[in-house]
Design an enzyme around this catalytic site. Structure first.
Site, PDB file in Angstrom:
ATOM      1  N   ARG A 105       0.152  -6.898   0.204  1.00 23.84           N
ATOM      2  CA  ARG A 105      -0.853  -6.246   0.936  1.00 23.84           C
ATOM      3  C   ARG A 105      -0.772  -7.033   2.304  1.00 23.84           C
ATOM      4  O   ARG A 105      -0.954  -8.135   2.606  1.00 23.84           O
ATOM      5  CB  ARG A 105      -1.993  -6.466   0.548  1.00 23.84           C
ATOM      6  CG  ARG A 105      -3.284  -5.940   1.264  1.00 23.84           C
ATOM      7  CD  ARG A 105      -4.634  -5.971   0.907  1.00 23.84           C
ATOM      8  NE  ARG A 105      -4.690  -4.722   0.018  1.00 23.84           N
ATOM      9  CZ  ARG A 105      -5.694  -4.310  -0.306  1.00 23.84           C
ATOM     10  NH1 ARG A 105      -7.177  -4.755   0.107  1.00 23.84           N
ATOM     11  NH2 ARG A 105      -5.844  -3.137  -0.904  1.00 23.84           N
ATOM     12  N   GLN A 135      -3.078   3.509  -4.485  1.00 29.80           N
ATOM     13  CA  GLN A 135      -4.305   4.224  -4.442  1.00 29.80           C
ATOM     14  C   GLN A 135      -4.193   5.683  -4.539  1.00 29.80           C
ATOM     15  O   GLN A 135      -4.833   6.301  -5.279  1.00 29.80           O
ATOM     16  CB  GLN A 135      -5.080   4.212  -3.005  1.00 29.80           C
ATOM     17  CG  GLN A 135      -6.437   4.804  -2.793  1.00 29.80           C
ATOM     18  CD  GLN A 135      -7.184   3.783  -3.813  1.00 29.80           C
ATOM     19  OE1 GLN A 135      -7.369   2.800  -3.568  1.00 29.80           O
ATOM     20  NE2 GLN A 135      -7.998   4.789  -4.646  1.00 29.80           N
ATOM     21  N   CYS A 260     -11.608   5.552  -1.815  1.00 31.72           N
ATOM     22  CA  CYS A 260     -10.763   4.398  -2.468  1.00 31.72           C
ATOM     23  C   CYS A 260     -11.540   3.247  -2.622  1.00 31.72           C
ATOM     24  O   CYS A 260     -11.371   2.479  -3.556  1.00 31.72           O
ATOM     25  CB  CYS A 260      -9.703   4.327  -1.692  1.00 31.72           C
ATOM     26  SG  CYS A 260      -9.833   3.625   0.076  1.00 31.72           S
TER      27      CYS A 260
HETATM   28  N1  NVA Z   1      -8.306   2.151   5.040  1.00 39.30           N
HETATM   29  C1  NVA Z   1      -8.720   0.893   4.402  1.00 39.30           C
HETATM   30  C2  NVA Z   1      -8.501   0.871   2.721  1.00 39.30           C
HETATM   31  C3  NVA Z   1      -9.041  -0.182   2.099  1.00 39.30           C
HETATM   32  C4  NVA Z   1      -8.835   0.039   0.590  1.00 39.30           C
HETATM   33  C5  NVA Z   1      -8.341  -0.423   4.792  1.00 39.30           C
HETATM   34  O1  NVA Z   1      -7.021  -0.245   5.223  1.00 39.30           O
HETATM   35  O2  NVA Z   1      -9.237  -1.344   5.243  1.00 39.30           O
HETATM   36  N1   CP Z   2      -9.060   0.628  -2.919  1.00 38.34           N
HETATM   37  C1   CP Z   2      -8.536  -0.795  -2.463  1.00 38.34           C
HETATM   38  O1   CP Z   2      -7.321  -0.792  -2.389  1.00 38.34           O
HETATM   39  O2   CP Z   2      -9.637  -1.760  -2.696  1.00 38.34           O
HETATM   40  P1   CP Z   2      -9.367  -3.039  -2.315  1.00 38.34           P
HETATM   41  O3   CP Z   2      -9.189  -3.417  -0.969  1.00 38.34           O
HETATM   42  O4   CP Z   2     -10.593  -4.036  -3.081  1.00 38.34           O
HETATM   43  O5   CP Z   2      -7.895  -3.715  -2.996  1.00 38.34           O
END
Ligand code: NVA
Ligand code: CP
Length: 301
Positions: A105, A135, A260
């Site tokens: 991530r 997701q 999500c």
């Molecule tokens: N669009 C959000 C999704 C989190 C799962 C982000 O990137 O923070």
């Molecule tokens: N939807 C999602 O990716 O959640 P987290 O940020 O908690 O991993």
């Protein structure tokens, strides 16, 4: 079996591979509820790198590897020598000598691309500023469970044309779900991606959430302020782009609501909607586990 090595955007999978992965996920979910858990990844190790926080992604990947007979190592980028200047390239080469698959991530999408280019093992994007493929596998699985099909449905995306929206366009266009996307003009989805996805399905872009919601089978939103965003942008979204009961009433009666998560209640969605009868967000969150297990079991690990 999935042909590609890495999953960075979701565009790596063709329609057949997406459907097969979802069908396997539904089977693994049923098996797990019956107490059946096959060690499909016995003795395999997943390294998980997190530059950003996570609840669902971290827990579902780690639990999934355990249930498949393997295990996962959780690494914040602070734990790695990356924090002291070791390159992504050298980190990827090193990880490839110890573990069987990497999930990362990251902020810049180029970081997962660089990991993938330099790793000899599969690399999965667990969210970048530009895409969130895992997701969307869970979302398509949830839609298939709730609607019994994918092809021919209509999905409305309301709010920010962000990383989740970009992967949603890729996934929906491949499986035959048309979309209407309502965002503030300056926060629309990736334009060249829209152009490519429009070759496969109808995608209507507007600044009109009411119009977008009309006749939708699925309404989806996400936070207006992603992890990497400036919180000041919120004023461009509220109150117009909030998913509330009035907006839900424009869609089909059978319309489901998805998000999500994490949600900012009473910003992008009201509690009445997210806690209401049309919301499927907890099944959607659960399905991260099953769909990622199916993905891991289908990659060449
Ligand atoms: N669009 C959000 C999704 C989190 C799962 C982000 O990137 O923070
Ligand atoms: N939807 C999602 O990716 O959640 P987290 O940020 O908690 O991993």
């Amino acid at each position: 079996m999935i042909k590609t090595k890495d999953i960075l955007t979701l565009d790596e999978l063709d329609k057949k591979e997406i459907i097969q992965t979802i069908d396997l996920a539904i089977k693994l979910k049923k098996d797990l509820k019956k107490g059946i858990s096959k060690p499909l990844l016995k003795n395999k190790t997943l390294a998980m790198i997190f530059q950003k926080p996570s609840t669902r992604t971290r827990i579902s990947f780690e639990t999934g590897m355990f249930q498949l007979g393997g295990h996962a190592i959780n690494l914040s980028s602070q734990d790695l020598q990356i924090s002291r200047g070791e390159t992504i390239e050298d980190t990827a080469k090193t990880l490839s000598r110890y573990v069987d698959v990497v999930m990362a991530r990251v902020y810049d999408h180029s970081t997962v691309e660089m990991l993938a280019e330099n790793a000899t093992i599969p690399v999965i994007n667990g969210l970048s500023n530009s895409y969130h493929p895992c997701q969307i596998l869970a979302d398509l699985m949830t839609i298939k469970e709730k609607k019994g099909k994918l092809d021919g449905l209509h999905l409305a995306w309301i709010g920010d044309g962000n990383n989740v929206c970009n992967s949603m366009m890729i996934g929906c266009s491949k499986v035959g779900i048309s979309m209407s996307i309502a965002t503030p003009k300056e926060f629309g989805p990736n334009q060249s991606l829209v152009k490519d996805c429009k070759k496969l399905v109808d995608i209507d872009l507007s600044q009109d959430p009411q119009k977008a919601a009309k006749n939708a089978d699925v309404i989806v939103t996400d936070t207006f302020v992603s992890i990497h965003d400036d919180p000041k942008r919120i004023k461009k979204f509220l109150p117009k782009y909030q998913v509330n009961t009035a907006l839900m009433s424009k869609a089909k009666k059978s319309c489901i609501f998805m998000h999500c998560l994490p949600a900012k209640r009473d910003q992008e969605v009201t509690s009445s909607v997210i806690d209401g009868p049309q919301s499927v967000v907890w099944d959607e969150a659960e399905n991260r586990l099953h769909s990622q297990k199916a993905l891991l079991a289908s990659l060449d690990i």
